[in-house]
Design an enzyme around this catalytic site. Structure first.
Site, PDB file in Angstrom:
ATOM      1  N   THR A 263      -2.324  28.491 -49.579  1.00  0.00           N
ATOM      2  CA  THR A 263      -3.013  29.575 -50.277  1.00  0.00           C
ATOM      3  C   THR A 263      -2.240  30.863 -50.060  1.00  0.00           C
ATOM      4  O   THR A 263      -1.795  31.154 -48.945  1.00  0.00           O
ATOM      5  CB  THR A 263      -4.466  29.733 -49.790  1.00  0.00           C
ATOM      6  OG1 THR A 263      -5.193  28.542 -50.095  1.00  0.00           O
ATOM      7  CG2 THR A 263      -5.146  30.903 -50.488  1.00  0.00           C
ATOM      8  N   PHE A 265      -2.299  34.933 -50.190  1.00  0.00           N
ATOM      9  CA  PHE A 265      -3.200  36.078 -50.109  1.00  0.00           C
ATOM     10  C   PHE A 265      -2.398  37.354 -50.360  1.00  0.00           C
ATOM     11  O   PHE A 265      -1.204  37.415 -50.056  1.00  0.00           O
ATOM     12  CB  PHE A 265      -3.861  36.157 -48.732  1.00  0.00           C
ATOM     13  CG  PHE A 265      -4.682  34.943 -48.382  1.00  0.00           C
ATOM     14  CD1 PHE A 265      -6.047  34.920 -48.622  1.00  0.00           C
ATOM     15  CD2 PHE A 265      -4.097  33.820 -47.817  1.00  0.00           C
ATOM     16  CE1 PHE A 265      -6.805  33.795 -48.312  1.00  0.00           C
ATOM     17  CE2 PHE A 265      -4.841  32.696 -47.502  1.00  0.00           C
ATOM     18  CZ  PHE A 265      -6.200  32.685 -47.747  1.00  0.00           C
TER      19      PHE A 265
END
Length: 367
Positions: A263, A265
């Site tokens: 992921t 960010f």
């Protein structure tokens, strides 16, 4: 017996050397902290910003280049990040808003970047992270932007249209999901809670191992862990940090279907940093609805030999069939060819916004 005695003597001698080194490290850390306090006093008198991400980056790059081993550079970065975080807290703790509650993967990403001594403020929506950052109530905000398996977080992209904030850094986190419960016993699990994205990333494992167990939606993986901590028959798909915070046991570790599960960010702030050795620039733009419009916009990047690493489109929500394009490219806006290409593109577009130029995160940490 004599051989054991010699071994014990050798061990005690080596442990004594380590104790002495630890004392020297402690003395040097406190010496460094005192200098950090002196720097803070100078900054206050001259109205300089108390936090300098550029300076932190230079320190980390310098330390890892100087390191000759065997101590690993990855661990060295973590240690020095914590040293700098603790030193900064003596001046003024950084305030960082993130998509909460405590124990989410966004919380983990924020801690990885800013260290454990920052003041973390969980909020209940991505919009709230933008609100807190734009108002100045926090120094930085941390939001998810995309997952390698499930794609882009569209709502985060939408927020950049409404707020005048910049991307100041990115964080890549390798995400590992765990099935957690109060007992840690699979037989006692009657229902499972998690965020829809986490559930989607564990779909194959859940179908194979928990086929008749209902999956219930929660606002975050951390909220799922909180629910499981209050219900003997519930389990949660959440992080290792959530297990520690909510005192849960592992039913099963690493249940994600794809182990290459990352992921990305973004750290948002009111400004972006100066050039580093390897940067990325993000922009958004809209074009007229006509044949070849997107081709014309992308042509200046091709001519300047700028590598576009991401293109994403979203409805503008202002007019029917009008789209906003989000583009990531290699390089910093201060680079001549990047600046010229962006300026050329701006002349063709209905609207163009520079979202920020920031260092590429090449270090991936698993949690």
């Amino acid at each position: 017996m004599s051989e054991n005695r010699e071994i014990n003597v050798s061990l005690e001698k080596l442990r004594g050397e380590i104790d002495k080194i630890d004392e020297e490290i402690l003395e040097l850390l406190n010496k460094r902290a005192n200098i950090a306090i002196d720097i803070a006093n100078i900054k206050k008198k001259t109205n300089l910003k108390f936090y300098s991400p550029e300076r932190e980056r230079i320190i980390l790059e310098r330390i890892t280049k100087l390191n000759k081993g065997p101590f690993p550079n990855d661990a060295l970065r973590v240690i020095f990040r914590e040293i700098m975080s603790a030193s900064l807290s003596l001046e003024e703790p950084l305030k960082v808003a993130y998509l909460g509650p405590e124990g989410t993967f966004t919380n983990l990403a924020a801690m990885r970047h800013f260290g454990s001594s920052a003041k973390y403020i969980p909020v209940d929506s991505i919009k709230a992270v933008f609100d807190e950052t734009e108002s100045g109530r926090v120094n930085y905000g941390v939001v998810p932007i995309e997952n390698s398996n499930e794609g882009v977080v569209s709502y985060t992209l939408d927020m950049f249209m409404d707020y005048d904030l910049k991307i100041s850094a990115e964080i890549l986190l390798e995400v590992s999901h765990n099935l957690l419960s109060k007992s840690g016993e699979r037989e006692k699990v009657k229902r499972i809670y998690s965020h829809p994205q986490a559930t989607a990333q564990c779909r194959i494992w859940l179908e194979a191992n928990m086929p008749n167990i209902p999956i219930l939606e929660s606002t975050s993986t951390a909220r799922a862990a909180e629910i499981a901590s209050q219900d003997e028959e519930a389990a949660a798909i959440a992080s290792e940090l959530a297990a520690r915070i909510y005192d849960l046991q592992f039913v099963e570790r690493h249940i994600e279907d794809n182990r290459n599960n990352y992921t990305r960010f973004l750290i948002i702030s009111r400004d972006y940093p100066s050039k580093s050795s390897k940067d990325k620039t993000s922009i958004l733009f809209s074009v007229k609805d006509r044949p070849g419009a997107l081709y014309d916009v992308l042509l200046p990047f091709r001519k300047s030999k700028i590598n576009l690493t991401k293109i994403e489109s979203r409805p503008s929500k202002r007019r029917a069939w009008e789209y906003i394009f989000f583009v990531d490219m290699e390089g910093h806006i201060e680079d001549k060819k990047v600046r010229k290409a962006v300026e050329d593109v701006k002349e063709i577009c209905l609207y163009l916004k520079h979202l920020g130029s920031y260092p590429v995160d090449e270090g991936i940490e698993k949690k």
